[in-house]
Design an enzyme around this catalytic site. Structure first.
Site, PDB file in Angstrom:
ATOM      1  CG  ASP A  67      45.905  42.476  56.631  1.00 38.16           C
ATOM      2  OD1 ASP A  67      46.811  42.561  57.474  1.00 38.16           O
ATOM      3  OD2 ASP A  67      46.099  42.633  55.416  1.00 38.16           O
ATOM      4  CG  ASN A 137      46.658  41.708  43.747  1.00 35.48           C
ATOM      5  OD1 ASN A 137      46.944  42.501  44.649  1.00 35.48           O
ATOM      6  ND2 ASN A 137      45.930  40.621  43.962  1.00 35.48           N
ATOM      7  CG  HIS A 139      46.430  43.179  47.931  1.00 34.04           C
ATOM      8  ND1 HIS A 139      46.480  41.822  47.696  1.00 34.04           N
ATOM      9  CD2 HIS A 139      47.422  43.423  48.812  1.00 34.04           C
ATOM     10  CE1 HIS A 139      47.447  41.293  48.405  1.00 34.04           C
ATOM     11  NE2 HIS A 139      48.044  42.240  49.093  1.00 34.04           N
ATOM     12  CD  GLU A 144      43.609  39.597  47.099  1.00 29.75           C
ATOM     13  OE1 GLU A 144      44.298  40.484  46.573  1.00 29.75           O
ATOM     14  OE2 GLU A 144      44.050  38.469  47.367  1.00 29.75           O
TER      15      GLU A 144
HETATM   16  C1  GLP Z   1      49.903  41.075  52.285  1.00 33.49           C
HETATM   17  C2  GLP Z   1      49.393  42.057  53.327  1.00 33.49           C
HETATM   18  C3  GLP Z   1      49.566  43.475  52.829  1.00 33.49           C
HETATM   19  C4  GLP Z   1      50.980  43.694  52.333  1.00 33.49           C
HETATM   20  C5  GLP Z   1      51.282  42.736  51.216  1.00 33.49           C
HETATM   21  C6  GLP Z   1      52.664  42.909  50.621  1.00 33.49           C
HETATM   22  O1  GLP Z   1      48.998  40.950  51.265  1.00 33.49           O
HETATM   23  N1  GLP Z   1      48.013  41.834  53.632  1.00 33.49           N
HETATM   24  O2  GLP Z   1      49.254  44.371  53.890  1.00 33.49           O
HETATM   25  O3  GLP Z   1      51.125  45.019  51.895  1.00 33.49           O
HETATM   26  O4  GLP Z   1      51.164  41.420  51.731  1.00 33.49           O
HETATM   27  O5  GLP Z   1      53.629  42.233  51.374  1.00 33.49           O
HETATM   28  P1  GLP Z   1      55.179  42.460  51.210  1.00 33.49           P
HETATM   29  O6  GLP Z   1      55.498  43.748  51.899  1.00 33.49           O
HETATM   30  O7  GLP Z   1      55.805  41.295  51.913  1.00 33.49           O
HETATM   31  O8  GLP Z   1      55.479  42.515  49.758  1.00 33.49           O
END
Ligand code: GLP
Length: 263
Positions: A67, A137, A139, A144
């Protein structure tokens, strides 16, 4: 599904790097699906260390990131382009032409662009190993809650909860993107193997829901229950609400004994 419980986030990163490295050694032309966020940082550090110490070769590998924020140029320090170059690509010998990250600067014609991203994945032969983190959440990517479980790469509006989580990486007062381009759940489910990494207590609920809850678009990571080869690597805190620790440990012990190639 394999559930690997590790002591801490460092061990999560090390185990994930071991699997990525063995995929690259078995098939130097591996197509890797890559993720951003704080969770995979330890994995990237370990991969860089393996590249430097053992010559782990990325020169034939191809990568597709999950993404990118809509509206951020690659040189924006908050962009996922910048993140990937900073935390992996500039330290290893991956060829720039083999790196794919959704373009956050597109304006209009989103469907055409997203179809071309999907086509590029197909042209590369599909993703061999997809790395995922997980949002609070539930995702994956930026899919989402209420995302279609059949979704493909597309423009996605972020929830307020995710925007608030993302705010941490932006300077005070800086505008946090409200939209992103993300691979869909359907795209992710087509990867040959999936690794989902999680650490810290803020992920405990979403991990329990993803692994032991019903398959639901309200927790998009739960769609991985439909994938034939998925491994969750979680630390003690992220795994704290799982109910079947003993079973997961026995599965791992017997998998190591009977079908070690799965690990
Ligand atoms: C964002 C990214 C996800 C990632 C998430 C959690 O939403 N799009 O790919 O898994 O953050 O991030 P973190 O690893 O910093 O908790």
């Amino acid at each position: 599904m394999l559930v690997v419980l590790k002591e801490n986030s460092f061990e999560v990163g090390r185990e994930a790097a071991r699997i990525v490295a063995s995929s690259l050694r078995a098939n130097p032309k591996s197509v890797l699906g890559l993720a951003t966020g704080s969770t995979p940082l330890g994995m990237y550090e370990e991969l860089i260390a393996l590249h430097k110490s053992t010559g782990l070769d990325f020169s034939h590998a191809t990568s597709f990131n999950l993404d990118e924020y809509l509206g951020l140029a690659p040189d924006n320090p908050q962009s996922f382009h910048y993140f990937m170059h900073e935390h992996l690509f500039r330290h290893v010998n991956v060829k720039p032409e083999n790196i794919h990250i959704p373009d956050g600067t597109i304006t209009g014609n989103y469907d055409t662009y997203c179809c071309s991203y999907e086509q590029a994945i197909r042209d590369a032969g599909g993703i061999d190993l997809q790395i995922l983190g997980i949002g609070r959440n539930g995702h994956i990517g930026f899919n989402e809650p209420t995302s279609s479980l059949g979704s493909r790469t597309r423009l996605k509006v972020l929830t307020k909860e995710t925007i608030d989580d993302n705010r941490k990486s932006f300077a005070p007062g800086e505008k946090v993107p409200e939209c992103a381009i993300t691979m869909g759940i359907g795209t992710i489910l087509e990867a040959k193997r999936v690794l989902l990494l999680a650490s810290g207590s803020s992920k405990a609920t979403s991990i329990a829901q993803a692994i032991e809850g019903p398959v639901t678009a309200s927790v998009t990571a739960s769609a991985l229950q439909h994938h034939p080869d998925v491994t969750f690597i979680v630390d003690q805190q992220a795994g704290a609400q799982l109910r079947h620790h003993d079973y997961y440990a026995r599965v791992l012990r017997l998998t190591a004994e009977l079908t070690p190639d799965r690990l």
